[in-house]
Design a protein around this motif. Structure first.
Motif, PDB file in Angstrom:
ATOM      1  N   THR A 101      27.905  37.214  26.210  1.00  0.00           N
ATOM      2  CA  THR A 101      28.520  36.648  27.411  1.00  0.00           C
ATOM      3  C   THR A 101      29.640  37.530  27.936  1.00  0.00           C
ATOM      4  O   THR A 101      29.799  37.686  29.155  1.00  0.00           O
ATOM      5  CB  THR A 101      29.047  35.233  27.130  1.00  0.00           C
ATOM      6  N   GLY A 102      30.398  38.134  27.041  1.00  0.00           N
ATOM      7  CA  GLY A 102      31.449  39.057  27.471  1.00  0.00           C
ATOM      8  C   GLY A 102      30.883  40.270  28.183  1.00  0.00           C
ATOM      9  O   GLY A 102      31.436  40.736  29.190  1.00  0.00           O
ATOM     10  N   ALA A 103      29.755  40.785  27.665  1.00  0.00           N
ATOM     11  CA  ALA A 103      29.115  41.946  28.289  1.00  0.00           C
ATOM     12  C   ALA A 103      28.610  41.606  29.682  1.00  0.00           C
ATOM     13  O   ALA A 103      28.762  42.391  30.625  1.00  0.00           O
ATOM     14  CB  ALA A 103      27.968  42.441  27.410  1.00  0.00           C
ATOM     15  N   ILE A 104      28.006  40.446  29.831  1.00  0.00           N
ATOM     16  CA  ILE A 104      27.516  40.032  31.150  1.00  0.00           C
ATOM     17  C   ILE A 104      28.674  39.883  32.128  1.00  0.00           C
ATOM     18  O   ILE A 104      28.589  40.333  33.283  1.00  0.00           O
ATOM     19  CB  ILE A 104      26.722  38.716  31.029  1.00  0.00           C
ATOM     20  N   CYS A 105      29.761  39.286  31.671  1.00  0.00           N
ATOM     21  CA  CYS A 105      30.931  39.122  32.542  1.00  0.00           C
ATOM     22  C   CYS A 105      31.553  40.468  32.899  1.00  0.00           C
ATOM     23  O   CYS A 105      31.996  40.685  34.035  1.00  0.00           O
ATOM     24  CB  CYS A 105      31.959  38.215  31.870  1.00  0.00           C
ATOM     25  N   GLY A 106      31.614  41.393  31.925  1.00  0.00           N
ATOM     26  CA  GLY A 106      32.186  42.714  32.196  1.00  0.00           C
ATOM     27  C   GLY A 106      31.382  43.478  33.221  1.00  0.00           C
ATOM     28  O   GLY A 106      31.936  44.071  34.161  1.00  0.00           O
ATOM     29  N   ALA A 107      30.049  43.475  33.056  1.00  0.00           N
ATOM     30  CA  ALA A 107      29.191  44.128  34.045  1.00  0.00           C
ATOM     31  C   ALA A 107      29.259  43.404  35.384  1.00  0.00           C
ATOM     32  O   ALA A 107      29.203  44.031  36.458  1.00  0.00           O
ATOM     33  CB  ALA A 107      27.746  44.155  33.545  1.00  0.00           C
ATOM     34  N   GLY A 108      29.431  42.070  35.330  1.00  0.00           N
ATOM     35  CA  GLY A 108      29.563  41.304  36.564  1.00  0.00           C
ATOM     36  C   GLY A 108      30.817  41.657  37.339  1.00  0.00           C
ATOM     37  O   GLY A 108      30.802  41.666  38.583  1.00  0.00           O
ATOM     38  N   LEU A 109      31.896  41.963  36.632  1.00  0.00           N
ATOM     39  CA  LEU A 109      33.119  42.378  37.313  1.00  0.00           C
ATOM     40  C   LEU A 109      32.904  43.686  38.072  1.00  0.00           C
ATOM     41  O   LEU A 109      33.350  43.836  39.211  1.00  0.00           O
ATOM     42  CB  LEU A 109      34.258  42.540  36.297  1.00  0.00           C
ATOM     43  N   VAL A 110      32.229  44.633  37.430  1.00  0.00           N
ATOM     44  CA  VAL A 110      31.961  45.908  38.099  1.00  0.00           C
ATOM     45  C   VAL A 110      31.100  45.667  39.340  1.00  0.00           C
ATOM     46  O   VAL A 110      31.373  46.219  40.414  1.00  0.00           O
ATOM     47  CB  VAL A 110      31.255  46.900  37.144  1.00  0.00           C
ATOM     48  N   LYS A 111      30.078  44.842  39.205  1.00  0.00           N
ATOM     49  CA  LYS A 111      29.222  44.554  40.352  1.00  0.00           C
ATOM     50  C   LYS A 111      30.003  43.833  41.452  1.00  0.00           C
ATOM     51  O   LYS A 111      29.801  44.089  42.651  1.00  0.00           O
ATOM     52  CB  LYS A 111      28.028  43.709  39.918  1.00  0.00           C
ATOM     53  N   GLY A 112      30.907  42.949  41.060  1.00  0.00           N
ATOM     54  CA  GLY A 112      31.701  42.233  42.046  1.00  0.00           C
ATOM     55  C   GLY A 112      32.635  43.146  42.823  1.00  0.00           C
ATOM     56  O   GLY A 112      32.834  42.963  44.032  1.00  0.00           O
ATOM     57  N   PHE A 113      33.194  44.143  42.149  1.00  0.00           N
ATOM     58  CA  PHE A 113      34.126  45.061  42.796  1.00  0.00           C
ATOM     59  C   PHE A 113      33.416  46.179  43.563  1.00  0.00           C
ATOM     60  O   PHE A 113      33.938  46.684  44.548  1.00  0.00           O
ATOM     61  CB  PHE A 113      35.058  45.682  41.750  1.00  0.00           C
TER      62      PHE A 113
END
Length: 290
Positions: free
Chosen positions: A134-146
């Motif tokens: 879940t942390g990995a998905i959120c971390g990659a999601g932050l990059v995609k969001g920015f």
């Protein structure tokens, strides 16, 4: 002086009591706060790891894209060496920061290897793996969001098999690369070395991070380097295209096999050989009247 030094050293090793193997299930941990604190730590650490490393890969591909910067060269970006440093450096930093709380796994393969080696119980391993994913998905999601446009344009920094290599080669690269990492983890945290050399616990994050660095140098051209199922899955979930999903099994099967082999090699071959050698030495000493 030499004999005195030897005699003072032997009792310390003789009196060293190794911790017993971790219980298989560890259900009693469910009622204790340290398990949940460690799980939160693994979640945050893996999130930070994915954010920095995925952003580094995206930035490298953007800076080295001739369509965007036609006059630039590879020297205008961090390059493959910089990517390897980003991964290895982040592992060094995060293991240093979290080792005292969760053990600094930040990788389901590391957790699985320690489970096979009876260093962590099953319940803690499952909690860690869920937090890492879940942390990995959120971390990659932050990059995609920015950086959504760049993230999608450059493949979301996903792990895929290079078209010049077979899937068998890619699987072998993931097995060997993860073996090196997990073997380093076991060696850097070995109880006997910690008791013998006081600097070992302090320096443990360094060889672990450096192993990630050198493995990336060797396997980036083949698979982009997985050796961490959470890292591969997190980027694939956020990018969500066919190619990363088609190759995803390689980045789970390879690391888990490599981690299990490293645990078996260190715990049941190397350490068993040392114990047998010590027992043989003691028997010979008694027989010779020493």
């Amino acid at each position: 002086m030499e004999e005195a030094g030897q005699s003072s050293h032997k009792p310390s090793l003789a009196k060293l009591k190794l911790p017993p193997p971790a219980p298989f299930l560890g259900l009693d941990e469910l009622s204790k706060w340290p398990l949940y604190r460690a799980t939160i730590t693994e979640f945050v650490a893996t999130l930070l790891f994915l954010y920095v490393t995925v952003a580094t890969v995206i930035g490298y591909r953007h800076q080295s894209d001739p369509k965007v910067f036609p006059e630039s060269s590879q020297c205008g970006s961090v390059g493959v060496l910089g990517i390897a440093w980003a991964f290895g450096g982040m592992i060094f930093v995060l293991v240093y920061c979290t080792a005292g709380i969760s053990g600094g796994h930040i990788n389901p393969a590391v957790t699985f290897g320690l489970l096979v080696g009876r260093k962590v119980p099953l319940i803690r391993a499952l909690f860690y793996m869920l937090a890492q994913i879940t942390g990995a998905i959120c971390g990659a999601g932050l990059v995609k969001g920015f950086q959504k446009e760049l993230f999608n344009r450059y493949g979301g920094a996903t792990n895929t098999v290079n078209s010049e290599y077979s899937r068998g080669t890619a699987l072998g690269a993931e097995i060997i690369g993860t073996f090196i990492l997990v073997f380093t983890v076991f060696s850097a945290t070995d109880e006997k070395r910690r008791a013998r050399d006081s600097h070992v616990p302090i320096l443990a994050p360094l060889p672990i991070g450096f192993s990630v660095f050198v493995v990336h140098l060797a396997t980036i051209p083949i698979t982009g380097t997985g050796i961490n199922p959470a890292r591969s899955l997190g980027a694939a979930v956020m990018y969500n295209k066919d190619k990363p999903w088609d190759d995803q099994w390689i980045f789970w099967v390879g690391p888990l096999i490599g981690a299990a082999l490293a645990a078996i090699y260190h715990e049941h071959i190397l350490k068993a050989s040392v114990l047998k050698a010590m027992g043989s030495f003691k028997r010979n000493s008694v027989a010779n009247g020493m």
